[in-house]
Design an enzyme around this catalytic site. Structure first.
Site, PDB file in Angstrom:
ATOM      1  N   CYS A 135      18.718 117.957  83.160  1.00 34.19           N
ATOM      2  CA  CYS A 135      18.296 117.675  84.534  1.00 34.19           C
ATOM      3  C   CYS A 135      19.497 117.724  85.472  1.00 34.19           C
ATOM      4  CB  CYS A 135      17.623 116.307  84.597  1.00 34.19           C
ATOM      5  SG  CYS A 135      17.211 115.827  86.280  1.00 34.19           S
ATOM      6  N   CYS A 138      19.455 114.988  88.167  1.00 33.91           N
ATOM      7  CA  CYS A 138      19.827 113.651  87.688  1.00 33.91           C
ATOM      8  C   CYS A 138      21.322 113.552  87.405  1.00 33.91           C
ATOM      9  CB  CYS A 138      19.093 113.309  86.385  1.00 33.91           C
ATOM     10  SG  CYS A 138      17.393 113.831  86.291  1.00 33.91           S
ATOM     11  N   ASP A 139      21.884 114.584  86.788  1.00 33.96           N
ATOM     12  CA  ASP A 139      23.230 114.444  86.221  1.00 33.96           C
ATOM     13  C   ASP A 139      24.300 115.322  86.856  1.00 33.96           C
ATOM     14  OD1 ASP A 139      22.176 112.628  84.425  1.00 33.96           O
ATOM     15  OD2 ASP A 139      21.611 114.179  82.992  1.00 33.96           O
TER      16      ASP A 139
END
Ligand code: NAP
Length: 313
Positions: A135, A138-139
């Protein structure tokens, strides 16, 4: 005795939330069950460019889905967070058994989506969350000014690689062929981006590091040659993002519904092989998995559920 809903929708991605909206507007008693966050795959997407009418500056998958959730709620769809463990789909009343309780409905709409496929290299589990991610939204920020590698050659891999250039010093796409699968418009953006490089005909066979990912071995699929990439000494780590497709979230229904490679087979009205059970979105056999097609599936499934209920009263 539990309440018998007209419709229970499994999954709160674009397909499930649209089904909730349409079922709610049709005055069906509706429950949407989701085990985690709303949105499915699209909630992890930073930029939504191809949903019709979407010209809102700064729109993300997350913000689009948040409005879809609100809209379904506005029209009366109830919500519940639970992980369904088993289902009984035959008969007039369907039963879903979750960790928190049992749920009954005349119709079930399966909108459970799909989850990312693992890269398939040695030590992958050990480094997932320690350098390996699925992701970018997200990261991505963890890799500010570092090097990042992206595995895959489809729309997801190339779009997410472009997104990752906002944070990373350099992004290298590792693809198992010498041509991308992504649509031309996305390819063109990537080829024009000076921060993006390509490693063709290559697959990741092994990842290593102390605690964090700092080394990986690639195999050239044409020559068989193995190459080891080490993190820059000053960095001490790099990121590896996998975008090599998805696996349908359909295990719960194996042996009950007709499937093709794990995807649930439906007709054009989203009907599965069991009366009163519908499937919508990425979990079903279809040619184009997009927010717009998921939403369309959800609308059709809900209207068909309404028809099914009226004809079985
Ligand atoms: P995809 O189109 O199935 O592409 C998967 C990519 O990973 C392919 O390039 C494939 O290589 C590669 N791959 C598959 N298995 C591999 C393995 N074991 N090792 C290494 N590489 C492997 O998946 P996706 O990009 O996630 O897209 C899924 C669907 O969502 C598609 O329909 C796509 O159009 C859609 N999507 C659309 C958008 C958009 O329109 N903006 C954005 C994201 C996704 P090969 O090319 O050699 O098969």
């Amino acid at each position: 005795m539990s309440k018998i809903y007209d419709v229970i929708i499994l999954g709160a991605g674009p397909a499930g939330l649209t089904a909730g909206l349409y079922a709610g507007r049709s005055r069906l008693s509706t429950l949407i069950i989701e085990k985690g966050q709303d949105g499915g795959q699209i909630a992890l997407t930073d930029e939504v460019e191809n949903y019709p009418g979407q010209l809102v500056e700064g729109e993300t998958g997350h913000s689009l889905v948040a409005r879809m959730s609100e809209q379904a709620k506005k029209f009366g769809a109830e919500r519940c967070t639970d992980a369904i463990k088993s289902v009984e789909l035959e008969g007039d009343v369907k039963k879903l058994i979750g960790a928190k309780g049992e749920y009954l409905a005349r119709c079930v709409i399966i909108a459970t989506g799909a989850f990312p496929k693992p890269i398939g290299c040695e030590n992958e589990g050990r480094f997932t969350g320690m350098g390996i991610s699925f992701c970018a939204t997200c990261d991505g920020a963890f890799f500010k000014d570092l090097e990042v590698y992206v595995v895959g050659g489809g729309d997801s891999a190339v779009e997410e690689a472009i997104y990752l250039t906002r944070f990373a010093r350099k992004v290298t796409i590792i693809h198992r062929r010498d041509q991308l699968r992504a649509v031309k418009a996305i390819q063109e953006k990537a080829f024009a981006n000076p921060k993006i490089a390509f490693l063709w005909d290559s697959v990741v066979v092994r990842v290593d590091g102390k605690d964090l990912l700092s080394s990986m071995t690639l195999r050239n699929v044409k020559t068989g040659e193995l190459t080891t990439i080490e993190a820059n000494k000053a960095d001490g780590l790099f990121g590896l993002f996998g975008f090599i497709g998805y696996t349908p979230n359909s295990r719960l229904f194996e042996g009950m519904l007709e499937m093709e490679n794990g995807y649930i087979r439906t007709d054009g009205n989203m009907r599965t092989s069991i009366p009163g059970v519908f499937a919508a979105g990425d979990v079903r056999v279809k040619s184009l998995r997009q927010v717009v097609t998921a939403a369309a599936d959800g609308a059709i499934a809900a209207m068909q559920a309404e028809k099914y209920i009226s004809s079985n009263l």
